[in-house]
Design a protein around this motif. Structure first.
Motif, PDB file in Angstrom:
ATOM      1  N   GLU A  55       1.279  -0.911  -0.015  1.00 53.42           N
ATOM      2  CA  GLU A  55      -0.085   0.377   0.022  1.00 53.42           C
ATOM      3  C   GLU A  55       0.814   1.154  -0.214  1.00 53.42           C
ATOM      4  O   GLU A  55       1.890   1.249   0.452  1.00 53.42           O
ATOM      5  N   LYS A  56       0.295   2.365  -0.791  1.00 53.99           N
ATOM      6  CA  LYS A  56       0.998   3.612  -0.702  1.00 53.99           C
ATOM      7  C   LYS A  56       0.305   4.109   0.711  1.00 53.99           C
ATOM      8  O   LYS A  56      -0.528   4.335   1.310  1.00 53.99           O
ATOM      9  N   GLY A  57       2.467   4.827   0.885  1.00 55.18           N
ATOM     10  CA  GLY A  57       2.027   5.895   1.821  1.00 55.18           C
ATOM     11  C   GLY A  57       1.859   7.059   1.370  1.00 55.18           C
ATOM     12  O   GLY A  57       1.315   7.475   1.143  1.00 55.18           O
ATOM     13  N   ASP A  58       2.773   8.085   2.024  1.00 56.65           N
ATOM     14  CA  ASP A  58       2.182   9.512   2.281  1.00 56.65           C
ATOM     15  C   ASP A  58       3.083   9.860   0.526  1.00 56.65           C
ATOM     16  O   ASP A  58       2.158  10.893   0.944  1.00 56.65           O
ATOM     17  N   ILE A  59       4.500   9.210   0.879  1.00 53.80           N
ATOM     18  CA  ILE A  59       5.561   9.733  -0.354  1.00 53.80           C
ATOM     19  C   ILE A  59       5.861   9.015  -1.056  1.00 53.80           C
ATOM     20  O   ILE A  59       7.283   8.724  -0.907  1.00 53.80           O
ATOM     21  N   PRO A  60       5.127   7.759  -2.022  1.00 56.87           N
ATOM     22  CA  PRO A  60       5.674   6.726  -2.673  1.00 56.87           C
ATOM     23  C   PRO A  60       6.101   7.586  -4.235  1.00 56.87           C
ATOM     24  O   PRO A  60       6.662   5.957  -4.389  1.00 56.87           O
ATOM     25  N   GLU A  61       5.883   8.700  -4.507  1.00 59.12           N
ATOM     26  CA  GLU A  61       6.783   9.210  -5.522  1.00 59.12           C
ATOM     27  C   GLU A  61       8.386   8.830  -5.505  1.00 59.12           C
ATOM     28  O   GLU A  61       9.141   9.089  -4.710  1.00 59.12           O
ATOM     29  N   GLY A  62       8.500   8.149  -6.569  1.00 56.75           N
ATOM     30  CA  GLY A  62      10.124   7.728  -6.813  1.00 56.75           C
ATOM     31  C   GLY A  62      10.141   6.556  -6.202  1.00 56.75           C
ATOM     32  O   GLY A  62      11.951   6.056  -6.051  1.00 56.75           O
ATOM     33  N   TYR A  63       9.834   5.496  -5.510  1.00 56.32           N
ATOM     34  CA  TYR A  63      10.085   4.536  -4.841  1.00 56.32           C
ATOM     35  C   TYR A  63       8.802   3.550  -5.076  1.00 56.32           C
ATOM     36  O   TYR A  63       7.790   3.562  -5.789  1.00 56.32           O
ATOM     37  N   SER A  64       9.434   2.533  -4.951  1.00 57.08           N
ATOM     38  CA  SER A  64       8.739   0.767  -4.738  1.00 57.08           C
ATOM     39  C   SER A  64       9.106  -0.001  -3.856  1.00 57.08           C
ATOM     40  O   SER A  64      10.468   0.067  -3.179  1.00 57.08           O
ATOM     41  N   VAL A  65       8.107  -1.476  -3.587  1.00 60.14           N
ATOM     42  CA  VAL A  65       9.221  -2.061  -2.644  1.00 60.14           C
ATOM     43  C   VAL A  65       8.433  -3.257  -3.315  1.00 60.14           C
ATOM     44  O   VAL A  65       8.010  -3.558  -4.300  1.00 60.14           O
ATOM     45  N   SER A  66       9.463  -4.298  -2.462  1.00 60.09           N
ATOM     46  CA  SER A  66       8.864  -5.819  -3.074  1.00 60.09           C
ATOM     47  C   SER A  66       8.437  -6.663  -1.116  1.00 60.09           C
ATOM     48  O   SER A  66       9.505  -6.665  -0.550  1.00 60.09           O
ATOM     49  N   ARG A  67       7.744  -6.958  -1.319  1.00 60.99           N
ATOM     50  CA  ARG A  67       8.302  -8.147  -0.651  1.00 60.99           C
ATOM     51  C   ARG A  67       7.694  -9.846  -0.545  1.00 60.99           C
ATOM     52  O   ARG A  67       5.803 -10.532  -0.712  1.00 60.99           O
ATOM     53  N   GLU A  68       8.630 -10.606  -1.492  1.00 57.23           N
ATOM     54  CA  GLU A  68       8.255 -11.999  -1.737  1.00 57.23           C
ATOM     55  C   GLU A  68       8.719 -12.689  -0.541  1.00 57.23           C
ATOM     56  O   GLU A  68       7.665 -13.969  -0.732  1.00 57.23           O
ATOM     57  N   LYS A  69       8.672 -12.619   0.478  1.00 58.13           N
ATOM     58  CA  LYS A  69       8.989 -13.592   1.095  1.00 58.13           C
ATOM     59  C   LYS A  69       8.499 -12.834   2.332  1.00 58.13           C
ATOM     60  O   LYS A  69       8.798 -11.699   2.944  1.00 58.13           O
ATOM     61  N   LYS A  70       7.558 -13.017   3.813  1.00 62.27           N
ATOM     62  CA  LYS A  70       7.059 -12.697   5.071  1.00 62.27           C
ATOM     63  C   LYS A  70       8.215 -11.399   5.973  1.00 62.27           C
ATOM     64  O   LYS A  70       7.600 -10.959   6.702  1.00 62.27           O
ATOM     65  N   GLU A  71       8.838 -12.662   5.932  1.00 56.97           N
ATOM     66  CA  GLU A  71      10.194 -11.722   6.396  1.00 56.97           C
ATOM     67  C   GLU A  71      10.883 -10.339   5.512  1.00 56.97           C
ATOM     68  O   GLU A  71      11.760 -10.171   6.660  1.00 56.97           O
ATOM     69  N   ARG A  72      10.590 -10.109   4.826  1.00 59.66           N
ATOM     70  CA  ARG A  72      12.005  -9.775   4.150  1.00 59.66           C
ATOM     71  C   ARG A  72      11.048  -8.875   3.172  1.00 59.66           C
ATOM     72  O   ARG A  72       9.786  -9.129   2.802  1.00 59.66           O
ATOM     73  N   PHE A  73      10.988  -7.280   3.331  1.00 63.30           N
ATOM     74  CA  PHE A  73      10.629  -6.027   2.805  1.00 63.30           C
ATOM     75  C   PHE A  73      11.887  -4.905   2.220  1.00 63.30           C
ATOM     76  O   PHE A  73      12.683  -4.977   2.623  1.00 63.30           O
ATOM     77  N   SER A  74      12.047  -4.797   1.154  1.00 66.02           N
ATOM     78  CA  SER A  74      12.764  -4.458  -0.167  1.00 66.02           C
ATOM     79  C   SER A  74      11.880  -2.604  -0.294  1.00 66.02           C
ATOM     80  O   SER A  74      11.481  -2.737  -0.823  1.00 66.02           O
ATOM     81  N   LEU A  75      13.102  -2.044   0.061  1.00 67.25           N
ATOM     82  CA  LEU A  75      12.396  -0.252  -0.968  1.00 67.25           C
ATOM     83  C   LEU A  75      13.676  -0.443  -1.936  1.00 67.25           C
ATOM     84  O   LEU A  75      14.584  -0.027  -1.550  1.00 67.25           O
ATOM     85  N   ILE A  76      12.670   0.219  -3.177  1.00 67.49           N
ATOM     86  CA  ILE A  76      13.452   0.435  -3.746  1.00 67.49           C
ATOM     87  C   ILE A  76      13.391   1.736  -4.812  1.00 67.49           C
ATOM     88  O   ILE A  76      12.202   2.076  -4.725  1.00 67.49           O
ATOM     89  N   LEU A  77      14.682   2.844  -4.648  1.00 70.13           N
ATOM     90  CA  LEU A  77      14.969   3.349  -5.252  1.00 70.13           C
ATOM     91  C   LEU A  77      15.292   3.440  -6.941  1.00 70.13           C
ATOM     92  O   LEU A  77      16.448   3.055  -6.874  1.00 70.13           O
ATOM     93  N   GLU A  78      14.026   3.972  -7.286  1.00 74.48           N
ATOM     94  CA  GLU A  78      14.400   3.528  -9.351  1.00 74.48           C
ATOM     95  C   GLU A  78      15.197   4.756  -9.980  1.00 74.48           C
ATOM     96  O   GLU A  78      16.041   3.404 -10.283  1.00 74.48           O
ATOM     97  N   SER A  79      15.474   5.210  -9.858  1.00 73.16           N
ATOM     98  CA  SER A  79      17.079   6.738 -10.008  1.00 73.16           C
ATOM     99  C   SER A  79      16.751   7.019  -9.399  1.00 73.16           C
ATOM    100  O   SER A  79      16.277   8.389  -8.918  1.00 73.16           O
ATOM    101  N   ALA A  80      17.916   6.883  -8.269  1.00 72.55           N
ATOM    102  CA  ALA A  80      18.358   7.853  -7.185  1.00 72.55           C
ATOM    103  C   ALA A  80      18.483   9.385  -7.373  1.00 72.55           C
ATOM    104  O   ALA A  80      18.597   9.386  -8.630  1.00 72.55           O
TER     105      ALA A  80
END
Lengths: 114, 111
Positions: A56-81
């Motif tokens: 779910e998007k929070g308050d400032i999602p622009e420029g970021y994406s996330v991935s959660r393939e496993k329950k224990e791991r949550f990744s934040l991705i800056l597409e083009s820093a």
């Protein structure tokens, strides 16, 4: 005790790079969160996830994406820093209904974009 | 905005004194939480108080909630140098399902 581990305490990247921030929790929590913390602005929610593959998007999602393939791991991705993404990034996790339970935080990743 | 606002923004006291921090918010809430952050570290949860509760204790911490005034206070008794940190209140409810953090306040306890 709940342990939330962020992969790096300090990270330096260049403008335009794709940046991955990793977070792992060891308590089988359903919910995971990514915040950024800036002086004078407090914590701002970027994204959160209440289940595997759900986000779910929070308050400032622009420029970021996330991935959660496993329950224990949550990744934040800056597409083009970009330099305005220089900040302290905090990951957190919680169980149950996400606004009714305490959140457990990692120690943060201080990210500098040059 | 639902965001809580801590007051004062900074407080400096001597070891052994009590420290009181206040949080005000604008909309109805389901619960209010207090967190501590030591310099360069993540946040640590201290206490959660639900909207139907008026007071909670945890060790040297006492939290009160006054929903009619939309305010909460965190009292740290017999403060120690190790209590030096930033403190945040966070609110949940009021139509939003997210936990919303205030900007924090800095407590310095001098030995």
């Amino acid at each position: 005790d709940v342990k939330v581990t962020q992969s790096s305490r300090y990270l330096v990247k260049r403008t335009g790079e794709k940046v991955f921030l990793e977070c792992v929790q060891d308590m089988d929590h359903e919910n995971m969160f990514w915040y950024r913390q800036d002086p004078g602005l407090g914590l701002r929610l970027i994204y959160f996830s209440y289940d595997v593959k759900m986000k779910e998007k929070g308050d400032i999602p622009e420029g970021y994406s996330v991935s959660r393939e496993k329950k224990e791991r949550f990744s934040l991705i800056l597409e083009s820093a970009s330099t305005n993404q220089t900040s302290m990034y905090l990951c957190a996790s919680s169980f149950g209904y996400y606004s009714n339970q305490p959140q457990h935080f990692g120690d943060g990743t201080r990210l500098s974009i040059l | 905005s639902q965001q809580g606002e801590e007051d004062p923004q900074a407080l400096s006291i001597q070891e052994g004194e009590n420290a009181t921090m206040n949080c005000s918010y604008k909309t109805s809430i389901n619960n209010l939480q207090w967190y501590r952050q030591n310099s360069g570290r993540g946040l640590v949860h201290l206490i959660l108080i639900r909207s139907n509760e008026r007071e909670k204790h945890s060790g040297r911490l006492r939290v009160t909630l006054d929903t009619s005034k939309k305010s909460s206070s965190l009292l740290i008794t017999a403060s120690r140098a190790a209590d030096t940190a930033s403190y945040f209140c966070a609110t949940a409810g009021g139509g939003s399902e997210k936990l919303v953090f205030g900007k924090g306040m800095k407590l310095t306890v001098n030995p």
